[in-house]
Enzyme design. Structure first.
Site, short mmCIF file in Angstrom:
data_model
loop_
_atom_site.label_atom_id
_atom_site.label_comp_id
_atom_site.label_asym_id
_atom_site.label_seq_id
_atom_site.Cartn_x
_atom_site.Cartn_y
_atom_site.Cartn_z
CG ASP A 20 -1.91 -1.15 1.18
OD1 ASP A 20 -1.98 -1.89 0.27
OD2 ASP A 20 -2.51 -1.31 2.38
N GLY A 50 0.48 4.97 -18.70
CA GLY A 50 -0.09 5.87 -19.60
C GLY A 50 -1.69 5.58 -19.49
O1 F6P Z 1 -2.40 -4.02 3.00
C1 F6P Z 1 -2.09 -4.90 1.86
C2 F6P Z 1 -3.55 -5.16 1.03
O2 F6P Z 1 -3.26 -5.88 0.20
C3 F6P Z 1 -4.23 -4.05 0.78
O3 F6P Z 1 -4.05 -3.35 -0.39
C4 F6P Z 1 -5.76 -4.73 0.64
O4 F6P Z 1 -6.76 -4.09 0.97
C5 F6P Z 1 -5.44 -5.92 1.60
O5 F6P Z 1 -4.21 -6.05 2.16
C6 F6P Z 1 -6.21 -7.23 1.47
O6 F6P Z 1 -6.24 -8.06 2.69
P1 F6P Z 1 -6.36 -9.50 2.56
O7 F6P Z 1 -5.03 -10.28 1.98
O8 F6P Z 1 -6.37 -10.23 3.98
O9 F6P Z 1 -7.52 -9.93 1.54
#
Ligand code: F6P
Length: 319
Positions: free
Chosen positions: A127, A185
């Site tokens: 993130d 892009g």
């Molecule tokens: O925090 C990392 C992340 O991949 C976020 O981008 C996403 O919202 C979340 O974890 C998904 O979590 P999980 O793997 O528990 O579904």
């Protein structure tokens, strides 16, 4: 310090293995015994751990994910869970701990530090929402995964004169969406950090098709809206076929890029060095290509600066 533990917590990301390898090899070089706890804080509370010798970490540098496995642990948020972890660390003779993960995992690291246990955190989350580091582990690999997917989708989009809404991860951060939109892009990046007017976007898309352009790519940060609703509104307004691709967990895996391998190797070694120097309660991060440290307290209290320069660049490029 004679024994150091390491764990990976929260959502996995590419580069975690490379950081574990680097920390283990640095520890062993300093005659420190290294142990790895499985499944993050879950393994710390059980305890579930393995001894990490040099062989245990060979052949993992180039692999995505984390061979120690990861988990999100609501139980570790309780004081009972934290006390249990502390008791296990003491029984095992572990004197310092390296924790890799995102904001929730670093909050757990701070809790252990506040209970008097020496901890160093390593920012690891696609993130890129962790303050006091320009980049967290896994971000660059995730971006490269996204770009590869968007390039593929663009090919099929233009063959069929379609608009695509491509949803990327990032929780409440639009970093992955804005950077990948610039690098691929794309026509639009819809991110939580910037307001957008869907009817204006639809007007521009219609004009775009009228000019004879054969595709449009809209990258949506998961925290900025619902991909299917947005695609439906676009389809109704512009009258062109619209498709949705949710990239999902594909983004989190795969061989780490050179950038992530190098960052992981630097952060892993530095985390061990800090513990051996008696430093604790810190996160190692990257700033202007140098390794810096910030107190876990500041990291947990802090807020990641919005990526303003990139958002401005996106605007200039018409995204
Ligand atoms: O925090 C990392 C992340 O991949 C976020 O981008 C996403 O919202 C979340 O974890 C998904 O979590 P999980 O793997 O528990 O579904």
């Amino acid at each position: 310090m004679r024994k150091i533990g390491i764990l990976t917590s929260g959502g996995d990301c590419s580069g975690m293995n490379a950081a574990i390898r680097s920390a283990v090899r640095s520890g062993l070089r300093n005659n420190v015994e290294m142990v790895g706890f499985r499944k993050g804080y879950v393994g710390l509370m059980k305890p579930d751990y393995i001894t990490l010798d040099s062989k245990a970490v060979s052949g993992i540098l180039h692999r995505g994910g984390t061979f120690l496995q990861s988990a999100r642990s609501p139980e570790f948020r309780t004081i009972e869970g934290q006390q249990q972890a502390l008791a296990n660390l003491k029984n095992l003779g572990v004197e310092g701990l390296i924790i890799l993960g995102g904001d929730g995992s670093l909050t757990g690291a701070l809790a252990l530090h506040n209970l008097g246990f020496p901890v160093i955190g390593i920012p690891a989350s696609i993130d890129n929402d962790i303050p006091f580091t320009d980049m967290a582990l896994g971000v660059d690999t995730a971006l490269n995964n996204i770009i590869y997917a968007v390039d593929c989708i663009k090919d099929t989009a233009s063959s069929h004169a379609r608009a695509f809404v491509i949803e990327v991860m990032g929780r409440n951060s639009g970093y992955l969406a804005s950077i990948s939109a610039i690098a691929a892009g794309a026509e639009y990046a819809l991110v939580p950090e910037r307001d957008f007017d869907l009817s204006e976007i639809c007007q521009q898309l219609r004009a775009r098709y009228e000019e004879g352009r054969d595709n449009a790519i809209i990258i949506l940060a998961e925290g900025a809206g619902n991909a299917h609703q947005i695609a439906d509104s676009i389809k109704d307004a512009i009258g062109f076929e619209t498709r949705v691709t949710v990239l999902g967990h594909y983004q989190r895996g795969g061989a780490p890029t050179v950038f992530d391998r190098l960052l992981a190797s630097r952060l892993g070694k530095n985390a061990v060095d800090l513990l051996l120097k008696g430093e604790k309660g810190l996160m190692v991060g990257l700033s202007n290509n140098s390794i810096i440290t910030t107190s876990l307290e500041d990291v947990v209290k802090g807020e990641k600066k919005p990526h303003d320069e990139m958002l401005r660049l996106a605007e200039v490029l018409g995204i």
